[in-house]
Design a protein around this motif. Structure first.
Motif, PDB file in Angstrom:
ATOM      1  N   LYS A 165       0.846  -1.201   0.000  1.00 41.77           N
ATOM      2  CA  LYS A 165       0.000   0.000   0.000  1.00 41.77           C
ATOM      3  C   LYS A 165       0.883   1.253   0.000  1.00 41.77           C
ATOM      4  O   LYS A 165       1.739   1.418   0.877  1.00 41.77           O
ATOM      5  CB  LYS A 165      -0.901  -0.004   1.228  1.00 41.77           C
ATOM      6  N   PRO A 166       0.696   2.160  -0.963  1.00 45.73           N
ATOM      7  CA  PRO A 166       1.576   3.341  -1.056  1.00 45.73           C
ATOM      8  C   PRO A 166       1.338   4.346   0.065  1.00 45.73           C
ATOM      9  O   PRO A 166       0.208   4.589   0.476  1.00 45.73           O
ATOM     10  CB  PRO A 166       1.215   3.941  -2.418  1.00 45.73           C
ATOM     11  N   ASP A 167       2.430   4.916   0.533  1.00 45.70           N
ATOM     12  CA  ASP A 167       2.376   5.924   1.588  1.00 45.70           C
ATOM     13  C   ASP A 167       1.903   7.255   1.009  1.00 45.70           C
ATOM     14  O   ASP A 167       2.200   7.586  -0.141  1.00 45.70           O
ATOM     15  CB  ASP A 167       3.769   6.087   2.198  1.00 45.70           C
ATOM     16  N   ALA A 168       1.166   8.027   1.809  1.00 42.20           N
ATOM     17  CA  ALA A 168       0.646   9.313   1.329  1.00 42.20           C
ATOM     18  C   ALA A 168       0.760  10.379   2.406  1.00 42.20           C
ATOM     19  O   ALA A 168       0.597  10.102   3.602  1.00 42.20           O
ATOM     20  CB  ALA A 168      -0.810   9.167   0.894  1.00 42.20           C
ATOM     21  N   LEU A 169       1.048  11.595   1.973  1.00 41.96           N
ATOM     22  CA  LEU A 169       0.984  12.786   2.819  1.00 41.96           C
ATOM     23  C   LEU A 169      -0.297  13.525   2.466  1.00 41.96           C
ATOM     24  O   LEU A 169      -0.556  13.810   1.296  1.00 41.96           O
ATOM     25  CB  LEU A 169       2.190  13.689   2.571  1.00 41.96           C
ATOM     26  N   HIS A 170      -1.103  13.844   3.483  1.00 37.99           N
ATOM     27  CA  HIS A 170      -2.324  14.603   3.250  1.00 37.99           C
ATOM     28  C   HIS A 170      -2.082  16.059   3.605  1.00 37.99           C
ATOM     29  O   HIS A 170      -1.653  16.385   4.714  1.00 37.99           O
ATOM     30  CB  HIS A 170      -3.469  14.053   4.105  1.00 37.99           C
ATOM     31  N   THR A 171      -2.331  16.961   2.650  1.00 32.59           N
ATOM     32  CA  THR A 171      -2.177  18.396   2.901  1.00 32.59           C
ATOM     33  C   THR A 171      -3.533  19.085   2.796  1.00 32.59           C
ATOM     34  O   THR A 171      -4.391  18.688   2.004  1.00 32.59           O
ATOM     35  CB  THR A 171      -1.192  19.042   1.907  1.00 32.59           C
ATOM     36  N   TRP A 172      -3.679  20.115   3.605  1.00 36.58           N
ATOM     37  CA  TRP A 172      -4.935  20.865   3.654  1.00 36.58           C
ATOM     38  C   TRP A 172      -4.582  22.332   3.471  1.00 36.58           C
ATOM     39  O   TRP A 172      -3.868  22.914   4.277  1.00 36.58           O
ATOM     40  CB  TRP A 172      -5.609  20.616   4.999  1.00 36.58           C
ATOM     41  N   PHE A 173      -5.051  22.937   2.362  1.00 40.16           N
ATOM     42  CA  PHE A 173      -4.795  24.346   2.081  1.00 40.16           C
ATOM     43  C   PHE A 173      -5.919  25.167   2.711  1.00 40.16           C
ATOM     44  O   PHE A 173      -7.083  25.019   2.334  1.00 40.16           O
ATOM     45  CB  PHE A 173      -4.764  24.622   0.579  1.00 40.16           C
ATOM     46  N   ILE A 174      -5.563  26.051   3.622  1.00 40.76           N
ATOM     47  CA  ILE A 174      -6.565  26.826   4.362  1.00 40.76           C
ATOM     48  C   ILE A 174      -6.372  28.314   4.104  1.00 40.76           C
ATOM     49  O   ILE A 174      -5.275  28.846   4.266  1.00 40.76           O
ATOM     50  CB  ILE A 174      -6.483  26.534   5.870  1.00 40.76           C
ATOM     51  N   GLU A 175      -7.441  28.970   3.706  1.00 43.96           N
ATOM     52  CA  GLU A 175      -7.428  30.426   3.514  1.00 43.96           C
ATOM     53  C   GLU A 175      -7.795  31.087   4.830  1.00 43.96           C
ATOM     54  O   GLU A 175      -8.922  30.950   5.318  1.00 43.96           O
ATOM     55  CB  GLU A 175      -8.414  30.834   2.415  1.00 43.96           C
ATOM     56  N   TYR A 182     -13.585  27.669  10.019  1.00 42.79           N
ATOM     57  CA  TYR A 182     -12.170  27.329  10.144  1.00 42.79           C
ATOM     58  C   TYR A 182     -11.352  28.467  10.753  1.00 42.79           C
ATOM     59  O   TYR A 182     -10.136  28.360  10.871  1.00 42.79           O
ATOM     60  CB  TYR A 182     -11.585  26.961   8.780  1.00 42.79           C
ATOM     61  N   SER A 183     -12.027  29.559  11.141  1.00 42.13           N
ATOM     62  CA  SER A 183     -11.302  30.751  11.600  1.00 42.13           C
ATOM     63  C   SER A 183     -10.482  30.490  12.855  1.00 42.13           C
ATOM     64  O   SER A 183      -9.507  31.190  13.125  1.00 42.13           O
ATOM     65  CB  SER A 183     -12.274  31.902  11.860  1.00 42.13           C
ATOM     66  N   ILE A 184     -10.853  29.480  13.613  1.00 40.54           N
ATOM     67  CA  ILE A 184     -10.106  29.144  14.821  1.00 40.54           C
ATOM     68  C   ILE A 184      -8.668  28.734  14.483  1.00 40.54           C
ATOM     69  O   ILE A 184      -7.773  28.776  15.323  1.00 40.54           O
ATOM     70  CB  ILE A 184     -10.834  28.007  15.591  1.00 40.54           C
ATOM     71  N   ARG A 185      -8.447  28.369  13.219  1.00 37.77           N
ATOM     72  CA  ARG A 185      -7.128  27.911  12.796  1.00 37.77           C
ATOM     73  C   ARG A 185      -6.325  29.035  12.127  1.00 37.77           C
ATOM     74  O   ARG A 185      -5.250  28.789  11.579  1.00 37.77           O
ATOM     75  CB  ARG A 185      -7.285  26.747  11.809  1.00 37.77           C
ATOM     76  N   ASP A 186      -6.845  30.262  12.136  1.00 41.68           N
ATOM     77  CA  ASP A 186      -6.227  31.357  11.385  1.00 41.68           C
ATOM     78  C   ASP A 186      -4.788  31.647  11.822  1.00 41.68           C
ATOM     79  O   ASP A 186      -4.428  31.540  12.996  1.00 41.68           O
ATOM     80  CB  ASP A 186      -7.050  32.640  11.545  1.00 41.68           C
ATOM     81  N   HIS A 187      -3.978  32.046  10.831  1.00 41.39           N
ATOM     82  CA  HIS A 187      -2.616  32.504  11.049  1.00 41.39           C
ATOM     83  C   HIS A 187      -2.476  33.889  10.427  1.00 41.39           C
ATOM     84  O   HIS A 187      -3.089  34.182   9.408  1.00 41.39           O
ATOM     85  CB  HIS A 187      -1.607  31.560  10.388  1.00 41.39           C
ATOM     86  N   GLY A 195      -0.972  18.669  10.769  1.00 42.08           N
ATOM     87  CA  GLY A 195      -2.415  18.695  10.616  1.00 42.08           C
ATOM     88  C   GLY A 195      -3.119  17.698  11.514  1.00 42.08           C
ATOM     89  O   GLY A 195      -2.492  16.846  12.151  1.00 42.08           O
ATOM     90  N   VAL A 196      -4.425  17.829  11.580  1.00 45.47           N
ATOM     91  CA  VAL A 196      -5.258  16.912  12.351  1.00 45.47           C
ATOM     92  C   VAL A 196      -5.430  15.617  11.561  1.00 45.47           C
ATOM     93  O   VAL A 196      -5.720  15.653  10.361  1.00 45.47           O
ATOM     94  CB  VAL A 196      -6.636  17.549  12.636  1.00 45.47           C
ATOM     95  N   ARG A 197      -5.261  14.487  12.223  1.00 50.41           N
ATOM     96  CA  ARG A 197      -5.430  13.195  11.562  1.00 50.41           C
ATOM     97  C   ARG A 197      -6.920  12.937  11.317  1.00 50.41           C
ATOM     98  O   ARG A 197      -7.736  13.099  12.214  1.00 50.41           O
ATOM     99  CB  ARG A 197      -4.829  12.073  12.424  1.00 50.41           C
ATOM    100  N   TYR A 198      -7.263  12.559  10.105  1.00 53.74           N
ATOM    101  CA  TYR A 198      -8.655  12.342   9.753  1.00 53.74           C
ATOM    102  C   TYR A 198      -9.107  10.937  10.157  1.00 53.74           C
ATOM    103  O   TYR A 198      -8.405   9.962   9.895  1.00 53.74           O
ATOM    104  CB  TYR A 198      -8.865  12.502   8.240  1.00 53.74           C
TER     105      TYR A 198
END
Length: 452
Positions: A165-175, A182-187, A195-198
């Protein structure tokens, strides 16, 4: 007396001999005996482990050889590296823009770009139809000659054929700074962080679980709230620096940013030939013709009838000055009887209905419905879901408006003014005029704003 002494000595000797035979000589010998047993067991375990490891190594070698052949089949090399933007925000016109700008990232990371499925004017791995339902993949390859592409279905087949099974990196692009859930995560500034594990239920909801992957890591990329000069180029460099050394064969991208994150590519991804051919057929049938684009979403509902009145006045005046009679209407109003042709237009009411009735009672209005466009798909049950909401017919409307002799759109209070869809039509028409197409009479003309 002597006999008693002899008997006692004999009994004592018997007891001593018995204890020796039963219990052994001393504790040291007992410990040595057990130690030899442990050594024997350890030796057996070691031999078993070695045989097991040898078996596993041989087995794993066979798995690797098999998977290298699979990689050669799909990627032309013994290793595959993918970038899969499995969720693209916004509807087709903006999604088209987001996806083509992501090609910059795929090229810089030297990864094959997996193209998500499409449907209902969206790009999303949950959608039903292949990328080629909307777009011409061969022309896209020519448009981006340095990038390799693969459809979602082919990528899925790759994951299923692999034995490891191929390994994967999950990325989440947040505006950041959108004042949403999602504002609680603002930078304040662009940033990357763990990131948070799904959980399984979220992966299922996002349809990522259909791919046979092992997601080992999660990262969040943030746009930051503050203004940055040359933001798109700096963001592009920031992503490249943080992803270029990733060893995982697959980088998954969930893009929640509506903000332009990478350098803009003006030319849209080319549409599929079956859409282009249908648009040309309708253009040839109607020309000369007006195309009215009325996106009622964000217009003031109570003003819709007055908006229709102003539009009717304008067309009657244009008939005299331009000598054009045929009219094509492109709208987010649900002319097919289903939902609105926009996933964000929820409040269709009596005023919208009255405005459309006023148009239909005054003019002979042509639409993709009345012209029986895309009938090969509409008559196929497999595509039913596409025509109950926004979808391929929205692309068709756009192409017909671009090719119209005269293009009309709404005024303030009557429609959504800041529409990328409308802007793109105007820009495409300007390019046609600049290239010498004398049939195009204007870029865009808006009817008068109602006084009340």
């Amino acid at each position: 007396m002597l006999r008693k002494v002899v008997l006692i000595v004999t009994i004592a000797y018997f007891i001593w001999i018995t204890s020796f035979l039963v219990f052994g000589t001393d504790d040291t010998d007992t410990k040595q005996s057990l130690s030899l047993e442990e050594i024997a067991i350890t030796k057996f375990d070691d031999e078993f482990d070695n045989e097991f490891k040898e078996f596993n190594n041989n087995s794993r070698s066979k798995l690797i050889i098999h998977d290298e052949k699979v990689n050669l089949k799909y990627c032309g090399k013994k290793t595959c590296n993918f970038m899969f933007p499995y969720f693209i925000p916004e509807q087709e016109t903006r999604a088209n823009l987001h996806l083509r700008s992501l090609t910059f990232l795929a090229e810089s990371l030297n990864r094959i770009m997996v193209l998500p499925n499409v449907g209902n004017s969206r790009m999303d791995c949950c959608m039903k139809f292949s990328f080629e339902f909307y777009y011409d993949l061969e022309k896209m390859k020519k448009m981006f000659p340095k990038v390799k592409f693969m459809t979602q279905q082919t990528f899925k087949e790759w994951t299923e054929e692999l034995l490891i099974k191929p390994d994967a990196l999950h990325t989440w692009f947040i505006e950041d700074g959108r004042n949403d859930s999602y504002s609680i995560r603002d930078h304040n500034q662009m940033a990357v962080e763990p990131g948070v594990r799904y959980e399984k239920n979220l992966l299922s909801k996002l349809c990522v679980n259909q791919f046979d992957l092992k997601i080992s890591d999660y990262k969040e990329f943030h746009t930051g709230i503050g203004h940055v000069n040359d933001f798109e180029y700096k963001m592009f460099n920031f992503f490249t620096e943080n992803l270029k050394d990733i060893k995982s064969p697959v980088i998954l991208i969930r893009n929640r940013s509506r903000r332009q994150m990478f350098p803009l590519i003006e030319e849209p991804i080319p549409f599929a030939s079956h859409i282009l051919n249908q648009a040309n057929e309708i253009r040839n049938k109607l020309q000369p013709y007006y195309c009215i684009h009325w996106r009622m979403e964000q217009g003031i509902p109570q003003k819709m009838p007055n908006c229709a009145s102003e539009l009717i006045k304008m067309i009657n005046d244009l008939k005299t000055t331009e000598g054009i009679n045929n009219i094509y209407l492109a709208t987010d109003y649900p002319i097919s009887g289903g939902n609105a042709a926009s996933n964000t237009f929820y409040g269709v009411g009596k005023y919208h209905k009255l405005a459309i009735q006023m148009l239909n009672s005054t003019f002979d209005i042509n639409t993709w419905i009345s012209l029986n466009a895309l009938k090969e798909f509409r008559n196929n049950e497999y595509y039913d879901s596409e025509f109950k909401n926004s979808g391929i017919h929205g692309i068709l409307d756009k192409l017909i408006c671009i090719q119209s002799d005269y293009f009309i759109s709404g005024s303030r209070d009557c429609c959504r003014l800041l529409s990328t869809y409308t802007k793109l039509i105007g820009e495409a028409r300007k390019n046609l005029i600049d290239s010498g197409d004398t049939r195009i009479r204007n870029t865009i003309t808006r009817w008068k704003r109602p006084s009340k």
